[in-house]
Enzyme design. Sequence first.
Site, mmCIF file in Angstrom:
data_model
loop_
_atom_site.group_PDB
_atom_site.id
_atom_site.type_symbol
_atom_site.label_atom_id
_atom_site.label_comp_id
_atom_site.label_asym_id
_atom_site.label_seq_id
_atom_site.Cartn_x
_atom_site.Cartn_y
_atom_site.Cartn_z
ATOM 1 N N LYS A 204 0.468 -28.458 -40.115
ATOM 2 C CA LYS A 204 -0.958 -28.631 -40.366
ATOM 3 C C LYS A 204 -1.182 -28.518 -41.875
ATOM 4 O O LYS A 204 -0.869 -27.491 -42.482
ATOM 5 C CB LYS A 204 -1.755 -27.556 -39.623
ATOM 6 C CG LYS A 204 -3.240 -27.615 -39.943
ATOM 7 C CD LYS A 204 -4.036 -26.729 -39.025
ATOM 8 C CE LYS A 204 -5.505 -26.735 -39.412
ATOM 9 N NZ LYS A 204 -6.322 -25.943 -38.498
ATOM 10 N N LYS A 258 -0.913 -32.721 -38.123
ATOM 11 C CA LYS A 258 -2.340 -32.842 -38.390
ATOM 12 C C LYS A 258 -2.612 -32.788 -39.888
ATOM 13 O O LYS A 258 -2.053 -31.923 -40.556
ATOM 14 C CB LYS A 258 -3.036 -31.673 -37.686
ATOM 15 C CG LYS A 258 -4.515 -31.575 -37.908
ATOM 16 C CD LYS A 258 -5.016 -30.305 -37.295
ATOM 17 C CE LYS A 258 -6.486 -30.160 -37.666
ATOM 18 N NZ LYS A 258 -6.991 -28.845 -37.410
ATOM 19 N N TYR A 323 -11.413 -38.130 -31.381
ATOM 20 C CA TYR A 323 -12.835 -38.207 -31.032
ATOM 21 C C TYR A 323 -13.170 -39.574 -30.447
ATOM 22 O O TYR A 323 -14.276 -39.775 -29.960
ATOM 23 C CB TYR A 323 -13.696 -37.887 -32.269
ATOM 24 C CG TYR A 323 -13.380 -36.510 -32.814
ATOM 25 C CD1 TYR A 323 -13.897 -35.368 -32.201
ATOM 26 C CD2 TYR A 323 -12.518 -36.339 -33.902
ATOM 27 C CE1 TYR A 323 -13.577 -34.104 -32.665
ATOM 28 C CE2 TYR A 323 -12.196 -35.077 -34.379
ATOM 29 C CZ TYR A 323 -12.727 -33.963 -33.757
ATOM 30 O OH TYR A 323 -12.408 -32.704 -34.205
HETATM 31 N N1 LIG Z 1 -8.346 -23.794 -37.558
HETATM 32 C C1 LIG Z 1 -9.379 -24.482 -37.012
HETATM 33 C C2 LIG Z 1 -9.278 -25.951 -36.869
HETATM 34 N N2 LIG Z 1 -8.850 -26.526 -35.723
HETATM 35 C C3 LIG Z 1 -8.978 -27.904 -35.874
HETATM 36 C C4 LIG Z 1 -9.483 -28.176 -37.149
HETATM 37 C C5 LIG Z 1 -9.818 -29.521 -37.723
HETATM 38 C C6 LIG Z 1 -10.100 -30.613 -36.747
HETATM 39 C C7 LIG Z 1 -10.774 -31.814 -37.313
HETATM 40 O O1 LIG Z 1 -10.981 -31.932 -38.535
HETATM 41 O O2 LIG Z 1 -11.127 -32.690 -36.504
HETATM 42 C C8 LIG Z 1 -9.644 -26.942 -37.801
HETATM 43 C C9 LIG Z 1 -10.222 -26.848 -39.176
HETATM 44 C C10 LIG Z 1 -9.535 -26.126 -40.228
HETATM 45 O O3 LIG Z 1 -8.372 -25.745 -40.129
HETATM 46 O O4 LIG Z 1 -10.194 -25.896 -41.240
#
Ligand SMILES: NCc1[nH]cc(CCC(=O)O)c1CC(=O)O
Length: 336
Positions: A204, A258, A323
Amino acid sequence: MIGGMSNAAYPLSRPRRNRHDAFTRRLVQEHRLHVDNLIWPIFVCEGENQRQKVDSMPGAERVSVDNVVEHVRQAVDLGVPAIAIFPVTPMSVRDAVGTEALNPDNLMCRASRTIKDAFPDLGIIGDVALDPYTDHGHDGVIENGRILNDASVEILRQQALNQARAGNDIIAPSDMMDGRVKAIRETLDGNGYDTTRIMAYTAKYASAFYGPFRDALGSGSLLHGDKKTYQMDPANSDEAMREVEQDLREGADMIMVKPGMPYLDIIRRVRERFEVPTFAYQVSGEYAMLMGAIQNGWLDRDRTIMESLIAFKRAGCNGILTYFALDAARLLRDEH
Ligand SMILES: NCc1[nH]cc(CCC(=O)O)c1CC(=O)O
Ligand SMILES: [Mg+2]
């Protein structure tokens, strides 16, 4: 001298032959998107009969728990196998250590129980991280400006158990703390949840593409600084391989990369090297970017959605959190 050229000057192999007509194109198609590949992220909020628009995510909504069954029914009717729940936690119950994450009656747990009661066969994925619950918007607890790893993991393992008890079938740690998969696996197993799966947000990245999601959750304006001490540097690729290796060793059942589209190279490397169930999150910023152009008439809606999703299959994904899940499922249903 075109007229004098013999046919032998042309190639015997003509890739265009296999593109000649629709039936041939169908026969040689290498990758296919199926409704089984889709996971739909949803936002739930407090209140009654709420359906709130998210400005930076046209088409997405925050719905209250009394509307969530109706909301999720759309996915069930289309055959989407799983959803991912994200709670919009009111400021009044947020604090520095995310206490609300452990409340068995928090928004996530109420939504999870309500959906599980209505649709026992639908897969429910529950994000585990503290950012929806902290008043500073970080995914862990802070001491002297530093995000503490091990202290955060101690909370996350309890959060995971809380959510498993509320019906989350898959726990999806999105916090990027080291060692959290092992801690969560041990806690789940130790409490009789040995079949609860873990889909780890393994690679991530510290990305600008989460902006609209943070708007949707109301954590964007709270966030001080950035998440670069725990989320990955977009410049790195080998490091993602080490993250995957560790999460698999610690008991992750599924791996996630991600954001999605800017990181297709990472997905391909993970797939080739580890050959494990691999998922991508087409995140809020990707959705906003595509929807912005679609709404301006600059991109064709249906073709853009489908092309953006087949890219993940080509790169090696089993499934995609998107989405666009309902739109894509409708397009797949109406294809023939
Ligand atoms: N930790 C929380 C989380 N879980 C999913 C997303 C992002 C999902 C998206 O942007 O659609 C996030 C945001 C972040 O890490 O700041
Ligand atoms: Mg890790």
